[in-house]
Structure formats: structure tokens, C-alpha cells
Design a protein around this motif. Structure first.
Motif, PDB file in Angstrom:
ATOM      1  N   TYR A 135       8.367  18.781 -19.973  1.00  0.00           N
ATOM      2  CA  TYR A 135       7.237  18.935 -20.392  1.00  0.00           C
ATOM      3  C   TYR A 135       6.773  19.080 -18.763  1.00  0.00           C
ATOM      4  CZ  TYR A 135       7.038  15.655 -24.208  1.00  0.00           C
ATOM      5  OH  TYR A 135       6.854  15.705 -25.400  1.00  0.00           O
ATOM      6  N   GLY A 136       6.223  20.155 -18.166  1.00  0.00           N
ATOM      7  CA  GLY A 136       5.927  20.247 -16.378  1.00  0.00           C
ATOM      8  C   GLY A 136       3.976  20.458 -15.962  1.00  0.00           C
ATOM      9  N   TYR A 137       3.564  19.896 -15.053  1.00  0.00           N
ATOM     10  CA  TYR A 137       2.436  20.639 -14.487  1.00  0.00           C
ATOM     11  C   TYR A 137       3.158  20.082 -13.161  1.00  0.00           C
ATOM     12  CZ  TYR A 137       1.480  15.467 -15.022  1.00  0.00           C
ATOM     13  OH  TYR A 137       2.090  14.080 -15.161  1.00  0.00           O
ATOM     14  N   PRO A 138       2.365  20.999 -12.395  1.00  0.00           N
ATOM     15  CA  PRO A 138       1.828  20.890 -10.722  1.00  0.00           C
ATOM     16  C   PRO A 138       0.664  19.576 -10.501  1.00  0.00           C
ATOM     17  CG  PRO A 138       0.031  22.876 -11.316  1.00  0.00           C
ATOM     18  CD  PRO A 138       0.695  22.151 -12.773  1.00  0.00           C
ATOM     19  N   PHE A 139       0.476  19.062  -9.622  1.00  0.00           N
ATOM     20  CA  PHE A 139      -0.618  18.212  -8.924  1.00  0.00           C
ATOM     21  C   PHE A 139      -0.942  17.889  -7.681  1.00  0.00           C
ATOM     22  CE2 PHE A 139       3.793  15.991  -8.718  1.00  0.00           C
ATOM     23  CZ  PHE A 139       3.554  15.195  -7.286  1.00  0.00           C
ATOM     24  N   SER A 140       0.008  19.112  -6.907  1.00  0.00           N
ATOM     25  CA  SER A 140      -0.539  19.627  -5.489  1.00  0.00           C
ATOM     26  C   SER A 140       0.607  20.593  -5.494  1.00  0.00           C
ATOM     27  CB  SER A 140       0.375  18.493  -4.577  1.00  0.00           C
ATOM     28  OG  SER A 140       1.878  19.101  -4.067  1.00  0.00           O
ATOM     29  N   GLY A 141      -0.105  21.238  -4.366  1.00  0.00           N
ATOM     30  CA  GLY A 141       0.723  22.637  -4.224  1.00  0.00           C
ATOM     31  C   GLY A 141       1.827  22.599  -3.378  1.00  0.00           C
ATOM     32  N   GLU A 142       2.611  21.160  -3.283  1.00  0.00           N
ATOM     33  CA  GLU A 142       4.086  21.154  -3.413  1.00  0.00           C
ATOM     34  C   GLU A 142       4.764  20.858  -4.286  1.00  0.00           C
ATOM     35  OE1 GLU A 142       1.774  19.771  -0.954  1.00  0.00           O
ATOM     36  OE2 GLU A 142       1.584  21.235   0.082  1.00  0.00           O
ATOM     37  N   GLN A 143       4.373  20.165  -5.453  1.00  0.00           N
ATOM     38  CA  GLN A 143       5.157  19.541  -6.454  1.00  0.00           C
ATOM     39  C   GLN A 143       4.691  19.353  -7.467  1.00  0.00           C
ATOM     40  OE1 GLN A 143       5.703  15.068  -4.545  1.00  0.00           O
ATOM     41  NE2 GLN A 143       7.736  16.109  -4.595  1.00  0.00           N
ATOM     42  N   SER A 144       5.062  19.370  -9.176  1.00  0.00           N
ATOM     43  CA  SER A 144       4.992  19.382  -9.940  1.00  0.00           C
ATOM     44  C   SER A 144       5.521  17.829 -10.667  1.00  0.00           C
ATOM     45  CB  SER A 144       5.119  20.275 -10.868  1.00  0.00           C
ATOM     46  OG  SER A 144       4.956  21.432 -10.095  1.00  0.00           O
ATOM     47  N   ALA A 200       1.102  -0.976   0.028  1.00  0.00           N
ATOM     48  CA  ALA A 200       0.073  -0.102   0.013  1.00  0.00           C
ATOM     49  C   ALA A 200       0.855   1.110   0.010  1.00  0.00           C
ATOM     50  CB  ALA A 200      -1.454  -0.221   1.139  1.00  0.00           C
ATOM     51  N   GLY A 201       0.861   2.039  -0.624  1.00  0.00           N
ATOM     52  CA  GLY A 201       1.330   3.381  -0.975  1.00  0.00           C
ATOM     53  C   GLY A 201       2.634   3.690  -1.884  1.00  0.00           C
ATOM     54  N   SER A 202       2.770   2.404  -2.252  1.00  0.00           N
ATOM     55  CA  SER A 202       4.329   1.992  -3.024  1.00  0.00           C
ATOM     56  C   SER A 202       3.061   2.595  -4.803  1.00  0.00           C
ATOM     57  CB  SER A 202       4.901   1.241  -3.008  1.00  0.00           C
ATOM     58  OG  SER A 202       4.062  -0.116  -3.252  1.00  0.00           O
ATOM     59  N   THR A 203       3.342   4.096  -5.394  1.00  0.00           N
ATOM     60  CA  THR A 203       3.102   3.764  -6.612  1.00  0.00           C
ATOM     61  C   THR A 203       4.499   4.006  -7.100  1.00  0.00           C
ATOM     62  OG1 THR A 203       1.098   4.479  -7.987  1.00  0.00           O
ATOM     63  CG2 THR A 203       2.238   5.665  -6.027  1.00  0.00           C
ATOM     64  N   TYR A 204       4.160   3.621  -8.670  1.00  0.00           N
ATOM     65  CA  TYR A 204       4.987   4.774  -9.517  1.00  0.00           C
ATOM     66  C   TYR A 204       4.547   6.340 -10.960  1.00  0.00           C
ATOM     67  CZ  TYR A 204       2.186   3.834 -13.625  1.00  0.00           C
ATOM     68  OH  TYR A 204       1.546   3.149 -14.243  1.00  0.00           O
ATOM     69  N   GLY A 205       4.902   6.490 -11.198  1.00  0.00           N
ATOM     70  CA  GLY A 205       4.493   8.467 -11.662  1.00  0.00           C
ATOM     71  C   GLY A 205       4.281   9.435 -10.657  1.00  0.00           C
ATOM     72  N   TRP A 206       3.978  10.430 -10.714  1.00  0.00           N
ATOM     73  CA  TRP A 206       4.112  11.706 -10.252  1.00  0.00           C
ATOM     74  C   TRP A 206       2.458  12.310 -10.062  1.00  0.00           C
ATOM     75  CZ3 TRP A 206       7.761  12.508  -6.964  1.00  0.00           C
ATOM     76  CH2 TRP A 206       9.493  11.615  -6.891  1.00  0.00           C
ATOM     77  N   GLY A 207       2.106  12.960 -10.894  1.00  0.00           N
ATOM     78  CA  GLY A 207       0.968  13.458 -10.561  1.00  0.00           C
ATOM     79  C   GLY A 207       0.539  13.104 -12.566  1.00  0.00           C
ATOM     80  N   VAL A 208      -1.433  13.065 -12.198  1.00  0.00           N
ATOM     81  CA  VAL A 208      -1.836  12.802 -13.511  1.00  0.00           C
ATOM     82  C   VAL A 208      -2.624  14.182 -13.931  1.00  0.00           C
ATOM     83  CG1 VAL A 208      -1.723  10.219 -13.041  1.00  0.00           C
ATOM     84  CG2 VAL A 208      -3.524  11.357 -12.331  1.00  0.00           C
ATOM     85  N   PHE A 242      -6.431  20.123 -15.229  1.00  0.00           N
ATOM     86  CA  PHE A 242      -6.134  19.380 -13.513  1.00  0.00           C
ATOM     87  C   PHE A 242      -5.278  18.360 -13.655  1.00  0.00           C
ATOM     88  CE2 PHE A 242     -11.015  20.877 -14.233  1.00  0.00           C
ATOM     89  CZ  PHE A 242     -10.889  21.585 -13.509  1.00  0.00           C
ATOM     90  N   GLY A 243      -4.693  18.337 -12.377  1.00  0.00           N
ATOM     91  CA  GLY A 243      -3.545  17.817 -11.793  1.00  0.00           C
ATOM     92  C   GLY A 243      -3.655  17.159 -10.177  1.00  0.00           C
ATOM     93  N   ILE A 244      -3.519  16.012 -10.161  1.00  0.00           N
ATOM     94  CA  ILE A 244      -3.498  14.670  -9.242  1.00  0.00           C
ATOM     95  C   ILE A 244      -2.701  14.236  -8.530  1.00  0.00           C
ATOM     96  CG2 ILE A 244      -5.335  13.452  -9.515  1.00  0.00           C
ATOM     97  CD1 ILE A 244      -6.974  13.397  -7.245  1.00  0.00           C
TER      98      ILE A 244
END
Length: 415
Positions: free
Chosen positions: A187-196, A36-44, A92-94
Motif C-alpha cells: 500500500y503506498g500513499y504520499p505524505f509530502s512532495g518528496e516522499q511516500s 526531539a525529532g526522533s519518531t517512528y513511522g513515515w506518513g499518516v 490527505f497525507g502528512i
């Protein structure tokens, strides 16, 4: 129905949610091989159309995803030392980790069993009425029956690496940088208030010329941070923790299957199809697969008929996007054809990269034609808008003498 979902990605989890909402008596287990909690990738990324579909399927899930997303409404392209800004649709990014967490919480609340560190092998499938293989592009279930599914994989030409950064972009950001060994871009895009998310791509020649193909991750990230200092503003790039120190440069795999079903097994998401990351549709398409499959199973009493309808509908829906993804990937593979245009023209053609005509028309000519077509369309819209107004004005002018004559008691003749 007893259902086993192989793979705890967005598609499998959301499918389990929809099926439980349809009928709480369904016995559903999601098997995820990783902890649980171990996933690849950053934001979608996703767009408002997907959010509307999620609201129709399960308002609670849609609300949770919306509340945990960030958005942007413009694109910015940096080419060497020049910058171009273009307005666009709201995106949107998450974070992928947060998305999976929300979906798993919702699934469990409905009675779905979500089992982590539960690896399903192709030779020992779960005992179930339906096995939903949503275990990604490297799906063990699909590969076990690759001849039945008619799987085919085409490798892209460019190399890319999927990274994170603490730089929070305020728009979808592109940076194209020229080196002694060719162009490299991000290519860069945000997915939270702390990271992209920051995806970096280049040709194999540039990768080798810069020495990135032989560098460890730490040295490679340091090199990339210098190249893209213009957009990072001193923030670091963050790689995937693999333990061996190797950089995770990849070549995109475009997967297609002749059929998505075999007996009681059905493919979902990246196990069934992939589209190049440059159109930002992978997660959206996986969730739309889940929506369609659940809808067909709920609408048709015969399971095999439902699976056939799901495959037929989704393949038809995907045709346009698969074509767009193919042309998008080719646009980047042929970047030197466009990169020396004035920045505003280059960015405009970046937005037109899905066009099947663009590779065959000289770029500047295509740009001029596209601009002219845009002006013509704007003129058509203006005429459509003015049409009723002009008609009403003409009618009023024609009626004015008659009204005046009527007020004066004079006779008049109809035209």
C-alpha cells in the motif's frame, strides 16, 4: 488542574492544546521519552471529516496541518501486469515527524511544557491531578495496571513492514504481486512532495519462502524493490534506522481494554485501542479521543464523571470502526479468495472489505449483488430527484385546461 501527558504522540499533544485553550491556568506537561525529532513511522493519512473537527477545536492547528499535507482523490490497484483506477473521497497525507513538530510548537505557544528524553515509569508516575497515558500500544502505564484495565491483545496472522520511499505517488496505490511462494502486496500513499509511505504485507508462508524473515534490512529492501518495481519506478525503499541491520517485520496487535480509566489515570489513542492499519484510521481515532476527553472534562465539573463519559462515548463511536478494521484485516489474510477475480471486480471488493457479509458470500455473487444494489440505489435517488419534478409537471398539465378555460371565460368543473 495539574495534568501530566505520558507520551508525546498526536493524541497527548493535541489534548494538551485543547485543555490550554479551555483554561490557560491548567498546568500541563507532556513527557516524551525519546529525543526531539526522533519518531517512528513515515506518513499518516486522514480525511476531510477530521480536518473539520480540528478546525472546531483549534483553527490554528487545523490550518497548519492542512498547509503541510498533500492530497489525492483516487485509488490505483496493480494486479500482476494489469491496472485498475477507481475514484474516491479526497484523502490527505502528512509526515508523522512534521505533524508532531506542528503540534508541539502549538502546545508550547499556549504554555504547555513539552519535555523530551523524559521517561515516565509506571512505578513513579508524575504528581498530577490527571495522568493521561498516550504512550502507545506498548504503554508502560497501561501494562503496569493491565489487570485493572482488562487489557487483551490479539495477534494478526500476516507479517508487515512499514517503509518509506522517494517515489511520490499521485494516488493511494496498491500493488499485488504473485511469487513462487504466494502473494505479497504493498500500500503506498504520499505524505509530502518528496516522499511516500509504503507498507508491505504478506502471509508468514510467503515471508519465509522468499527468505525475507532471515534477511538483513539492506538485502530485504533490495529484494522488495525488485518485486515492486512496477510502482517504484526505480526509486528506493527506505527502512527504519535501528543500528543493528535487522528488518522490522511486525505482526499487527489488536488491543482492547475492558476499561480505559483507573483512578486518576486515563488511556488515550493506541494505549486504549488499536485498529488495523489497512483502514488508515489510527491517528484520526487518537485525535478524536483527545477531542472527546477535553470536551468532557470541560463540560463536567466532576472529573471521574467526565472520564466515565469519555470512555462511554468513545467506545460507542469505535464499535463500527473496530468491526470494519477486523474485517479489513481478514480480507487481506484471505487474499487468495479474491485475487483471481477480474481486476475491476477484485478492486471493487477491496473497497467492500469492511462488509461482514463478504466472507460468507461467493465473491463473484457478492460483486453482482453489490452492483445490482448500486444500480437500485441510483434508481431510487433518480426517482427521489424526479418525484417533485414529475409532480410539478403533472400539476401543470392538470391546471393547463383550467387556465385556458378561465382565459376564455368558460365554466369548468373541479375533479
Amino acid at each position: 488542574m495539574k495534568i501530566a501527558c505520558v507520551g508525546g504522540g498526536p493524541a497527548g499533544l493535541y489534548f494538551s492544546i485543547l485543555m490550554k485553550r479551555q483554561d490557560p491556568s491548567h498546568d500541563i506537561t507532556v513527557h516524551e521519552r525519546n529525543p526531539a525529532g526522533s519518531t517512528y513511522g513515515w506518513g499518516v493519512t486522514y480525511w476531510s471529516e477530521l480536518l473539520e473537527k480540528l478546525r472546531e477545536g483549534d483553527p490554528e492547528t487545523a490550518h497548519a496541518i492542512s498547509q503541510n499535507s498533500v492530497s489525492w482523490t483516487s485509488g490505483v490497484a496493480h494486479v500482476r501486469d494489469r491496472t485498475t483506477v477507481q475514484p474516491g473521497d479526497e484523502g490527505f497525507g502528512i509526515g508523522r515527524h512534521r505533524l508532531l513538530e506542528l503540534l508541539a510548537e502549538r502546545a508550547r505557544s499556549l504554555g504547555v511544557r513539552v519535555e523530551y528524553e523524559s521517561e515516565v515509569t509506571a512505578d513513579a508516575l508524575p504528581d498530577a491531578d490527571l495522568v493521561v497515558a498516550g504512550d502507545g500500544v506498548h504503554s508502560a502505564v497501561r501494562e503496569r495496571y493491565a489487570d485493572r484495565f482488562g487489557s487483551d491483545i490479539a495477534l494478526g496472522r500476516n507479517a508487515y513492514i512499514w517503509l518509506g520511499t522517494t517515489k511520490v505517488f499521485d494516488s493511494f496505490t496498491f500493488s499485488f504481486q504473485e511469487t513462487d511462494h504466494g502473494w505479497i502486496w504493498a500500500y503506498g500513499y504520499p505524505f509530502s512532495g518528496e516522499q511516500s509511505t509504503c507498507v508491505i504485507e504478506c502471509s508468514p508462508r510467503t515471508l519465509a519462502g522468499l527468505g525475507l524473515d532471515g534477511m538483513g534490512e539492506a538485502d530485504g529492501l533490495a529484494r522488495l524493490e525488485k518485486i515492486f518495481a512496477d510502482i517504484l519506478d526505480g526509486h528506493p525503499l527506505i527502512g527504519r534506522e535501528k543500528g543493528d541491520g535487522a528488518a522490522q517485520w511486525l505482526t499487527f496487535r489488536t488491543l482492547t481494554n475492558r476499561t480505559w480509566r483507573h483512578g486518576d489515570i486515563v488511556l488515550l489513542g493506541d494505549a486504549a485501542h488499536t485498529t488495523h492499519y489497512s483502514i488508515g484510521a489510527g491517528t484520526t481515532l487518537a485525535l478524536e479521543d483527545a477531542i472527546c476527553l477535553a470536551r468532557e472534562l470541560g463540560a463536567q465539573p466532576d472529573k471521574q464523571a467526565a472520564l466515565a463519559a469519555y470512555e462511554r462515548r468513545r467506545k460507542a463511536d469505535l464499535l463500527r470502526l473496530q468491526s470494519a478494521a477486523r474485517y479489513s484485516a481478514q480480507w487481506y489474510e484471505n487474499l487468495p479468495r479474491y485475487i483471481h477475480l477480474p481486476p475491476e471486480q477484485m478492486f471493487a471488493l477491496l473497497g467492500q472489505r469492511h462488509s461482514p457479509l463478504l466472507p460468507y458470500v461467493p465473491p463473484q455473487l457478492y460483486y453482482r449483488l453489490d452492483r445490482a444494489a448500486g444500480r437500485l440505489e441510483a434508481l431510487r435517488r433518480l426517482k427521489r430527484w424526479l418525484g417533485p419534478k414529475l409532480a410539478r409537471t403533472s400539476q401543470s398539465r392538470a391546471l393547463a385546461p383550467r387556465k385556458e378555460a378561465a382565459r376564455q371565460g368558460a365554466p369548468h368543473q373541479e375533479a
